[in-house]
Design a protein around this motif. Sequence first.
Motif, PDB file in Angstrom:
ATOM      1  N   GLY A  81       0.829  -1.200   0.000  1.00 14.30           N
ATOM      2  CA  GLY A  81       0.000   0.000   0.000  1.00 14.30           C
ATOM      3  C   GLY A  81       0.863   1.248   0.000  1.00 14.30           C
ATOM      4  N   PRO A  82       0.281   2.383   0.375  1.00 11.53           N
ATOM      5  CA  PRO A  82       1.045   3.636   0.323  1.00 11.53           C
ATOM      6  C   PRO A  82       2.154   3.730   1.372  1.00 11.53           C
ATOM      7  CG  PRO A  82      -1.146   4.004   1.269  1.00 11.53           C
ATOM      8  CD  PRO A  82      -1.131   2.602   0.742  1.00 11.53           C
ATOM      9  N   HIS A  83       2.059   2.935   2.430  1.00 13.62           N
ATOM     10  CA  HIS A  83       3.080   3.029   3.492  1.00 13.62           C
ATOM     11  C   HIS A  83       4.126   1.937   3.339  1.00 13.62           C
ATOM     12  CE1 HIS A  83      -0.395   4.811   6.116  1.00 13.62           C
ATOM     13  NE2 HIS A  83       0.059   5.679   5.237  1.00 13.62           N
ATOM     14  N   SER A  84       5.282   2.186   3.922  1.00 16.55           N
ATOM     15  CA  SER A  84       6.344   1.170   3.935  1.00 16.55           C
ATOM     16  C   SER A  84       7.062   1.268   5.274  1.00 16.55           C
ATOM     17  CB  SER A  84       7.318   1.413   2.775  1.00 16.55           C
ATOM     18  OG  SER A  84       8.029   2.617   2.995  1.00 16.55           O
ATOM     19  N   LEU A  85       8.075   0.442   5.441  1.00 16.25           N
ATOM     20  CA  LEU A  85       8.852   0.498   6.685  1.00 16.25           C
ATOM     21  C   LEU A  85       9.425   1.895   6.916  1.00 16.25           C
ATOM     22  CD1 LEU A  85      10.831  -2.877   6.426  1.00 16.25           C
ATOM     23  CD2 LEU A  85       8.993  -2.350   8.039  1.00 16.25           C
ATOM     24  N   LYS A  86       9.674   2.606   5.800  1.00 15.25           N
ATOM     25  CA  LYS A  86      10.255   3.953   5.913  1.00 15.25           C
ATOM     26  C   LYS A  86       9.436   4.851   6.827  1.00 15.25           C
ATOM     27  CE  LYS A  86      10.007   7.304   2.538  1.00 15.25           C
ATOM     28  NZ  LYS A  86      10.363   7.971   1.261  1.00 15.25           N
ATOM     29  N   ASN A  87       8.103   4.731   6.755  1.00 14.89           N
ATOM     30  CA  ASN A  87       7.255   5.598   7.569  1.00 14.89           C
ATOM     31  C   ASN A  87       7.536   5.442   9.066  1.00 14.89           C
ATOM     32  OD1 ASN A  87       5.787   4.929   4.976  1.00 14.89           O
ATOM     33  ND2 ASN A  87       4.589   6.647   5.698  1.00 14.89           N
ATOM     34  N   PHE A  88       8.076   4.277   9.441  1.00 15.85           N
ATOM     35  CA  PHE A  88       8.304   4.012  10.863  1.00 15.85           C
ATOM     36  C   PHE A  88       9.768   4.154  11.270  1.00 15.85           C
ATOM     37  CE2 PHE A  88       4.451   1.975   9.483  1.00 15.85           C
ATOM     38  CZ  PHE A  88       3.554   2.393  10.447  1.00 15.85           C
ATOM     39  N   ARG A 124       6.942  -7.462   2.694  1.00 17.56           N
ATOM     40  CA  ARG A 124       7.204  -8.216   1.467  1.00 17.56           C
ATOM     41  C   ARG A 124       8.667  -8.137   1.056  1.00 17.56           C
ATOM     42  NH1 ARG A 124       2.020  -9.584   0.007  1.00 17.56           N
ATOM     43  NH2 ARG A 124       0.734  -8.887   1.739  1.00 17.56           N
ATOM     44  N   GLY A 125       9.010  -8.982   0.090  1.00 25.12           N
ATOM     45  CA  GLY A 125      10.388  -9.028  -0.403  1.00 25.12           C
ATOM     46  C   GLY A 125      10.896  -7.668  -0.852  1.00 25.12           C
ATOM     47  N   CYS A 126      10.039  -6.931  -1.594  1.00 24.03           N
ATOM     48  CA  CYS A 126      10.479  -5.622  -2.093  1.00 24.03           C
ATOM     49  C   CYS A 126      10.810  -4.685  -0.940  1.00 24.03           C
ATOM     50  CB  CYS A 126       9.414  -5.010  -3.014  1.00 24.03           C
ATOM     51  SG  CYS A 126       7.770  -4.869  -2.263  1.00 24.03           S
ATOM     52  N   ASP A 127      10.027  -4.770   0.133  1.00 22.35           N
ATOM     53  CA  ASP A 127      10.259  -3.858   1.250  1.00 22.35           C
ATOM     54  C   ASP A 127      11.411  -4.307   2.139  1.00 22.35           C
ATOM     55  OD1 ASP A 127       8.415  -2.135   0.316  1.00 22.35           O
ATOM     56  OD2 ASP A 127       6.891  -2.502   1.841  1.00 22.35           O
ATOM     57  N   LEU A 128      11.664  -5.608   2.175  1.00 21.84           N
ATOM     58  CA  LEU A 128      12.871  -6.070   2.881  1.00 21.84           C
ATOM     59  C   LEU A 128      14.111  -5.596   2.112  1.00 21.84           C
ATOM     60  CD1 LEU A 128      11.783  -9.696   3.844  1.00 21.84           C
ATOM     61  CD2 LEU A 128      12.032  -7.745   5.385  1.00 21.84           C
ATOM     62  N   ALA A 129      14.022  -5.652   0.782  1.00 20.30           N
ATOM     63  CA  ALA A 129      15.140  -5.165  -0.038  1.00 20.30           C
ATOM     64  C   ALA A 129      15.322  -3.664   0.171  1.00 20.30           C
ATOM     65  CB  ALA A 129      14.872  -5.474  -1.513  1.00 20.30           C
ATOM     66  N   ALA A 130      14.187  -2.941   0.284  1.00 23.85           N
ATOM     67  CA  ALA A 130      14.267  -1.496   0.507  1.00 23.85           C
ATOM     68  C   ALA A 130      14.900  -1.199   1.863  1.00 23.85           C
ATOM     69  CB  ALA A 130      12.867  -0.880   0.425  1.00 23.85           C
ATOM     70  N   CYS A 176      14.235  -8.487  -6.331  1.00 19.63           N
ATOM     71  CA  CYS A 176      13.895  -8.181  -4.933  1.00 19.63           C
ATOM     72  C   CYS A 176      12.657  -8.924  -4.454  1.00 19.63           C
ATOM     73  CB  CYS A 176      13.681  -6.679  -4.774  1.00 19.63           C
ATOM     74  SG  CYS A 176      15.153  -5.712  -5.122  1.00 19.63           S
ATOM     75  N   GLY A 177      12.160  -9.872  -5.191  1.00 16.55           N
ATOM     76  CA  GLY A 177      10.953 -10.576  -4.787  1.00 16.55           C
ATOM     77  C   GLY A 177      10.549 -11.534  -5.884  1.00 16.55           C
ATOM     78  N   PRO A 178       9.411 -12.190  -5.756  1.00 17.43           N
ATOM     79  CA  PRO A 178       8.412 -12.011  -4.686  1.00 17.43           C
ATOM     80  C   PRO A 178       8.697 -12.825  -3.417  1.00 17.43           C
ATOM     81  CG  PRO A 178       7.555 -13.486  -6.395  1.00 17.43           C
ATOM     82  CD  PRO A 178       8.908 -13.053  -6.851  1.00 17.43           C
ATOM     83  N   SER A 179       9.815 -13.557  -3.380  1.00 13.08           N
ATOM     84  CA  SER A 179      10.155 -14.251  -2.135  1.00 13.08           C
ATOM     85  C   SER A 179      10.650 -13.245  -1.104  1.00 13.08           C
ATOM     86  CB  SER A 179      11.259 -15.278  -2.383  1.00 13.08           C
ATOM     87  OG  SER A 179      10.804 -16.294  -3.238  1.00 13.08           O
ATOM     88  N   ALA A 180      10.334 -13.512   0.156  1.00 11.24           N
ATOM     89  CA  ALA A 180      10.792 -12.638   1.235  1.00 11.24           C
ATOM     90  C   ALA A 180      12.250 -12.943   1.568  1.00 11.24           C
ATOM     91  CB  ALA A 180       9.912 -12.830   2.464  1.00 11.24           C
ATOM     92  N   GLY A 181      13.035 -11.944   1.716  1.00 10.70           N
ATOM     93  CA  GLY A 181      14.423 -12.158   2.106  1.00 10.70           C
ATOM     94  C   GLY A 181      15.235 -10.922   1.831  1.00 10.70           C
ATOM     95  N   PRO A 182      16.506 -10.900   2.099  1.00  5.44           N
ATOM     96  CA  PRO A 182      17.274 -11.984   2.704  1.00  5.44           C
ATOM     97  C   PRO A 182      17.124 -12.070   4.220  1.00  5.44           C
ATOM     98  CG  PRO A 182      18.705 -10.105   2.266  1.00  5.44           C
ATOM     99  CD  PRO A 182      17.332  -9.723   1.772  1.00  5.44           C
ATOM    100  N   VAL A 183      16.665 -10.991   4.854  1.00  7.18           N
ATOM    101  CA  VAL A 183      16.672 -10.969   6.314  1.00  7.18           C
ATOM    102  C   VAL A 183      15.253 -10.831   6.837  1.00  7.18           C
ATOM    103  CG1 VAL A 183      17.452  -9.653   8.312  1.00  7.18           C
ATOM    104  CG2 VAL A 183      18.976  -9.979   6.384  1.00  7.18           C
ATOM    105  N   PHE A 184      14.890 -11.689   7.790  1.00  8.40           N
ATOM    106  CA  PHE A 184      13.613 -11.548   8.503  1.00  8.40           C
ATOM    107  C   PHE A 184      13.722 -12.341   9.787  1.00  8.40           C
ATOM    108  CE2 PHE A 184      13.217 -14.903   5.237  1.00  8.40           C
ATOM    109  CZ  PHE A 184      13.041 -16.016   6.038  1.00  8.40           C
ATOM    110  N   ASP A 185      12.798 -12.119  10.702  1.00  6.67           N
ATOM    111  CA  ASP A 185      12.768 -12.919  11.929  1.00  6.67           C
ATOM    112  C   ASP A 185      11.846 -14.124  11.755  1.00  6.67           C
ATOM    113  OD1 ASP A 185      14.488 -11.320  13.792  1.00  6.67           O
ATOM    114  OD2 ASP A 185      13.067  -9.781  13.155  1.00  6.67           O
ATOM    115  N   LEU A 186      10.699 -13.848  11.140  1.00  6.06           N
ATOM    116  CA  LEU A 186       9.779 -14.926  10.769  1.00  6.06           C
ATOM    117  C   LEU A 186       9.267 -14.606   9.373  1.00  6.06           C
ATOM    118  CD1 LEU A 186       7.589 -15.137  14.054  1.00  6.06           C
ATOM    119  CD2 LEU A 186       9.420 -16.722  13.379  1.00  6.06           C
TER     120      LEU A 186
END
Lengths: 398, 259
Positions: A81-88, A124-130, A176-186
């Motif tokens: 959507g319009p928000h991403s991790l950047k907003n936080f 998502r993968g794109c946002d983990l890459a971001a 950068c996707g659609p698989s999630a990675g490279p880093v996540f906790d779950l």
Amino acid sequence: MTPPSPGSWHWLDRAGLQLVVDALRRQGHRVIGPQVADGAIVLRDLASVTDLPTGWLDDQDGGSYRLRHDPTAGTFDHVVGPHSLKNFLFPARETVASFARDDGTWTQAPRSAAESPLAVLGVRGCDLAALAVQDRVFLGSGYVDEAYKARRERLFLVAVNCRRAAATCFCHSMGCGPSAGPVFDLALTEIGNRFACEVGSDHGAAVLAAASEAGAVLAACTASEIDAAGAVPRDLGSRMHARQTVNDTPSPRSLDTHGIRDLLMRNLEHPQWDEVASRCLSCTNCTLVCPTCFCSSVQEVADLSGDQVDRERHWASCFSLDHARMHGQSVRSSTASRYRQWLIHKFATWIDQFDTSGCTGCGRCITWCPVGIDVTREIAAIRATDGAAAPETGRGTS
Amino acid sequence: MNAKPRLAVFKFASCDGCQLQLLDAQDRLLELAGRVEIDHFLEASSRVVPGPYDMGLVEGSITTIEDEERIREVRRQCRFLVTIGACATAGGIQALRNWGRIDDFRAAIYATPETISTLATSTPIADHVPVDFELRGCPIDRGQLIDLLTAVLLGRKPHVPGHSVCVECKARGLVCVAVAKGIPCLGPVTQAGCGAICPAHDRECFGCFGPSESPNLVSLTGFYERRGTPRDSLMRLVRSFNAAAPAFRAESDRLEASE
């Protein structure tokens, strides 16, 4: 039951996911998750997994975003959507320091109390890459952003492997996707009414263990179930590469990135820059929704006496005239020069600067452009007429 | 600065809403009163100390012959002249008269039209006298006004950005009403300052702060038209509170001419 450990996979049902959220909250996390609000799926504080957008799909195209209810849709079949991790992690406005003057002596106020650590669900993968791109900018350049660092170090990521792409998605083109990675906790892969949950870190394992202690049933996934879960984003990726229509969503976009840096650098005077400038609004939306754009501006905000001063940082954009204002005037006065600056930085000079593209193919800049300017089409247009030179327009570097 | 700077507030054709932003500043107004001499502010006090003044705030547009003369005297009396609001900086909503016939309006509204003396147009202050700074808005934003006064007192540049309202929407995390709901919104071509009040309430931006620093109206209205908004609606959206601001005027004229 096999205890969770990095690399292990477990089944989680919806109740189990709630117990994961509860466990994070018990650890003091502020839990953020996708929710339907104001006609979009936004990121905000998540009270319960029942608030997740189960049954909602997002139809996205240039300058258009519409939600659609589909009873067959899962919890995470929407995309970004319009928000991403950047907003936080890099909020739009932030007071970075405060000062007070008393009897002519300035004192810096101590930093306010630490914020709760963040946990974000559905990344998502794109946002983990971001996130990895912003990490390079804020942590890896030798100038460490302490506020970002404090949030980043304590960030807990519950990723999601996509099984649907919007028409604006092109993560597959950017790797950068659609698989999630490279880093996540779950990381969750939605299958039927439950989630195959891959553990990506010790912290992820501990949270899952805490959820288990609270009653979550964590059946270990079998080898074939792990294969099947892994195939979900891989199959989507194949369909994206083949540009197939996915369910009833039009085929995703794609971008030919072959030699993209040199392509753009040798087309600085291409007529396409003026063509896109005739449509570009210079409104800054593309940069503000971009999960990697990192520009900011700092200003001192004083009270009337000038004795209390806050140093405030806010998002800035290369589409505003002030961004390139120096010695009394903007060095990028034309929209063509500003659009070119943004696109070339994102796709070419970013590579020189950070050894990575600035684009992760999330498609937000396409969707949230009020007139639907499509970066993939602009670059394709330049590639199609590689080497074309604009007649002298006086654009130059300005 | 030894003596406190002297502030004056003047009104021309306007609704008083911009002056009210200063009156409503409450604590900040008291703080301001401690730092400047408010020597002419008829909306607040009948106490008037003659000029000259260090700073004059001018609300309203020029719509009468008397106004044309009075603004020149106000300019002579003010070392630093700031226009506040859409009326003073662009002619205001009353500049819609510029597209009509003044005699028709006069006859339609007043019982004794022959007693009404007025100009055929509503024009901004800067069309008549040099202006040192313009604060946009209908009404102006209180925060921007206080910031401007603080900037003058401290001798720094005011924080009044020329970028679009979209910057404020995105900073607030608002969902774009144009993209997510298909509502024709002027935010992408309108200068920020209001804090994105209307989009926060699910409404389009009406352009109260006038054109942004590099507005591309033709692209925006063309996109909305292709998405189904009638050209006439777009013309009326652009021709409102800042109808006579040059970029908005040119676009509403273009849309009207091509209807």
